[in-house]
Design an enzyme around this catalytic site. Sequence first.
Site, PDB file in Angstrom:
ATOM      1  N   SER A 223     -44.537  11.803 -75.250  1.00 15.76           N
ATOM      2  CA  SER A 223     -45.115  12.623 -74.194  1.00 15.76           C
ATOM      3  C   SER A 223     -44.643  12.147 -72.812  1.00 15.76           C
ATOM      4  O   SER A 223     -43.445  12.077 -72.582  1.00 15.76           O
ATOM      5  CB  SER A 223     -46.638  12.622 -74.330  1.00 15.76           C
ATOM      6  OG  SER A 223     -47.205  13.622 -73.521  1.00 15.76           O
ATOM      7  N   GLU A 350     -47.211  21.872 -80.245  1.00 14.71           N
ATOM      8  CA  GLU A 350     -47.472  20.976 -79.120  1.00 14.71           C
ATOM      9  C   GLU A 350     -48.492  21.577 -78.150  1.00 14.71           C
ATOM     10  O   GLU A 350     -49.228  20.873 -77.468  1.00 14.71           O
ATOM     11  CB  GLU A 350     -46.178  20.712 -78.334  1.00 14.71           C
ATOM     12  CG  GLU A 350     -45.034  20.114 -79.133  1.00 14.71           C
ATOM     13  CD  GLU A 350     -45.109  18.605 -79.229  1.00 14.71           C
ATOM     14  OE1 GLU A 350     -46.170  18.039 -78.909  1.00 14.71           O
ATOM     15  OE2 GLU A 350     -44.107  17.996 -79.634  1.00 14.71           O
ATOM     16  N   HIS A 455     -49.963  18.035 -80.377  1.00 14.28           N
ATOM     17  CA  HIS A 455     -49.284  17.004 -79.591  1.00 14.28           C
ATOM     18  C   HIS A 455     -49.876  15.635 -79.945  1.00 14.28           C
ATOM     19  O   HIS A 455     -51.078  15.451 -79.879  1.00 14.28           O
ATOM     20  CB  HIS A 455     -49.554  17.321 -78.114  1.00 14.28           C
ATOM     21  CG  HIS A 455     -48.766  16.512 -77.147  1.00 14.28           C
ATOM     22  ND1 HIS A 455     -47.405  16.560 -77.084  1.00 14.28           N
ATOM     23  CD2 HIS A 455     -49.156  15.649 -76.176  1.00 14.28           C
ATOM     24  CE1 HIS A 455     -46.975  15.761 -76.113  1.00 14.28           C
ATOM     25  NE2 HIS A 455     -48.018  15.192 -75.549  1.00 14.28           N
TER      26      HIS A 455
END
Length: 558
Positions: A223, A350, A455
Amino acid sequence: MASLSLQLLVVLVLLGCGVCGSGASDGPVVQTSHGPVRGIFVEEGKTFYGIPFAAPPTGNLRWRPPQPTKPWAPDIYNATKRSPICIQAACGPNYPDYMGQCPPAPETVQGEDCLYLNVFVPNTASPKSKKPVFIFIHGGNFFEFSAMGIMYDGRFFANKTDCVVVAANYRLSSLGFLRAGTGKDAAMGNYGLLDQVAALQWVQDNIGDFGGDENQVTLFGQSAGAYSVLFHLVNEGSEKLFHKAIVSSPPIGLYFRSQLEAIIFGNDFAAILNCSVGDMECLREADASKVAHAQQAVQSKLVNPIHLIELAEPWGPIVDGDMISRQMVESFSTGNFQKKPIIIGTNTDEGSLFIYGGLSSPLPTTRYQEAMLAIFKTSAFSVLKTYPPSNTGDERPILSTLATHFIFSCPTRNILKSALKNGHSNAWMYVFAHPIPGNDDAWRRFPFCAGKVCHGTELAFEFQSSSLVKTSQYKFTPEEQVLADSMAYYYGNFAHTGNPNTPGNRLTSLRSNQVLLWPSFGSAQNYTNLVFDVPKNSVGQGYLRDKCDFWDEENLYP
Ligand SMILES: *[C@@H]1O[C@H](CO)[C@@H](O)[C@H](O)[C@H]1NC(C)=O
Ligand SMILES: *[C@@H]1O[C@H](CO)[C@@H](O)[C@H](O)[C@H]1NC(C)=O
Ligand SMILES: *[C@@H]1O[C@H](CO)[C@@H](O)[C@H](O)[C@H]1NC(C)=O
Ligand SMILES: *[C@@H]1O[C@H](CO)[C@@H](O)[C@H](O)[C@H]1NC(C)=O
C-alpha cells in the site's frame, strides 16, 4: 534456548566483543555502529525490537531530515521491546486492531520519538552468513500503523525465506509530510520518505553484523509502503541502498501533491495550531498532542473532498522538485526508474475497503454519476459507459470495481508496460485472488470484506504471523498453508537470486518441481501474471485487458 545463547556468547567473546559479557542476560547480542544491542531468542531465530536508526526527530529536529543517532556504547541497548509508534489517530487505547497493524495494546505508546526498526534473524544465520535481506515498509496511507505492528513481526517470514528481515517506522501525517514556511527553517515535506532512506542506510552500515548481506537487499512494501518502494525506485538518493523490489498493492492512481496544494493544506494546519503562516518557530514549539489533534482536524478542510487523494491520503508525498519531480506513471513511461528486478501485484478487490469504509450507506445512482463528473470531468461519459451504474439503489459495488482498476490494477499494468518498453524484463506480476475467510475475526471490523479479496488480505499470507495476533489467531486451512508457503518460496527465491523461480542454494521446504513456473510479465507478450489462489496457483494472461486498455487510452492517470 539457554545453550544456544551460551554458544552465541562464546562466539561473540571469541570474536572479541569486549562488552558482550557485561550485564549478562540471556538474549543474543550484536554489535552495531552505535553500540551493542541485545535482542531475544525465539523459536525461529533472533528478534531485535526497537533499534534506533536516527536521532529522535523532536524539538528543533521536528520537520528536519533525519539526523544520526548518538552512540550508546559501551552500554548494551535493550532491543527486547517494541518502540513507540509514530503519532496517529489509529492504534489508540480504544482502537480495534483486529489485523495486528499496531503493537500489542499494552505495549502501544505513541510519540514523536519513533524512528526505530526491528530486525528478525533466521536460525540459519551466523555473523558471516551474508543472508539476503528484506526491508519491509508498512502501509496505512502515510498516516497510520507501524513497523511495530504484531502482524509485521518478521520471524516467520525470515524463517520461511531464509533471509534477515528488517521493518522500520517512518514519520507519518503532518510530522512526516508538512510543507510550510520558507528559507532554511521551512518544512519541505517528504520527511517520512527520508526516514525510510535513513533506515536503508542503517541496513547498509549494520546488517552484516546480524548475518545479513548489505549487497542483497530487497525492498518490500504494501500500500503506502508499496508506493514508497516505487518512490525509492525513482529516487537517486536511494539507488545504491537496495537491489530488488517487491511492490504489493501500490495506489498509483493517487497522485503526489503539488507544492501549492501542500502549502495551502499546511497553512490550514498552522491556523488550527494558532500559528501564523510560515511561522516555523511557533509550529516547532507546538505540543505534540496539539499537533496530533491539528493534523486530524485539518482533514475536514480539504479543498476538494471529491478528489480521491484527499480522501484516501490527506498527508503524503509532495512533488518537491528535488526528490520527486514527476508523477509515478510518467517516471516509468519516460524511463526514469532503476531497472532492478521487481515483483509487483494487486488484489482482485482493492477498492471495497475504501469505498465501503468511506460510504456507510448505499450510494444512489445520481450521486455516483455526479462523483464521476467531478473526478473525471470531460471523460466522465466514457468512464460511466465502461463502469455503468447498476440502478439498484446502491452503486458502491461498481464504484469499488472502478477504484480497484483505476487506483491499483491498471496503473500497475501501465508502469509494467512502460518498464518493458524501456528494456526492463526482470519484472513479475501477480494477482492475489484468495478471499478473506468469512470467519476470520481479524476482518470483523470490515464485514463488507467477507468473501472479497480486500486491500491487505495478502499480508497475512506473506507474514504468516497470525498466531501472534491475539484477536485473530486465524489458522490457515492446509490449502491456505500451501498458498502462503508458495509466496514465501517465490519471494525468498527472488531475494536470494533475483528470480522468483530460482532457489539458489537456500533452505526451502519446497522444490521447484512442486511449484508452478512464474513467467515474467513480458515473456508471452500478453501481460502474464501469477494468480495466487487456492486450491492452487495458476498462470494468467491479459489480466483486466479491456478495462486497463480503456484507462491507458483515456490517459487519466495522475
Ligand atoms: C529490557 O527490557 C525488558 C522489557 O521491557 C525488561 O524486562 C528488561 O528488564 C530490560 N533489561 C534491561 C537490562 O534493562
Ligand atoms: C525454520 O524453522 C524450522 C523449524 O523450526 C527449522 O527447521 C528451519 O531450520 C528454520 N529455517 C530457517 C531458515 O531458520
Ligand atoms: C487557538 O486559539 C483558540 C482561540 O483563542 C483556542 O480556543 C484554541 O484552543 C487554540 N488552539 C490551540 C491548538 O492552541
Ligand atoms: C492472451 O490473453 C488472453 C486473455 O486475456 C487469452 O484469451 C489469449 O489466448 C492470450 N493469447 C496468447 C497468445 O496467449
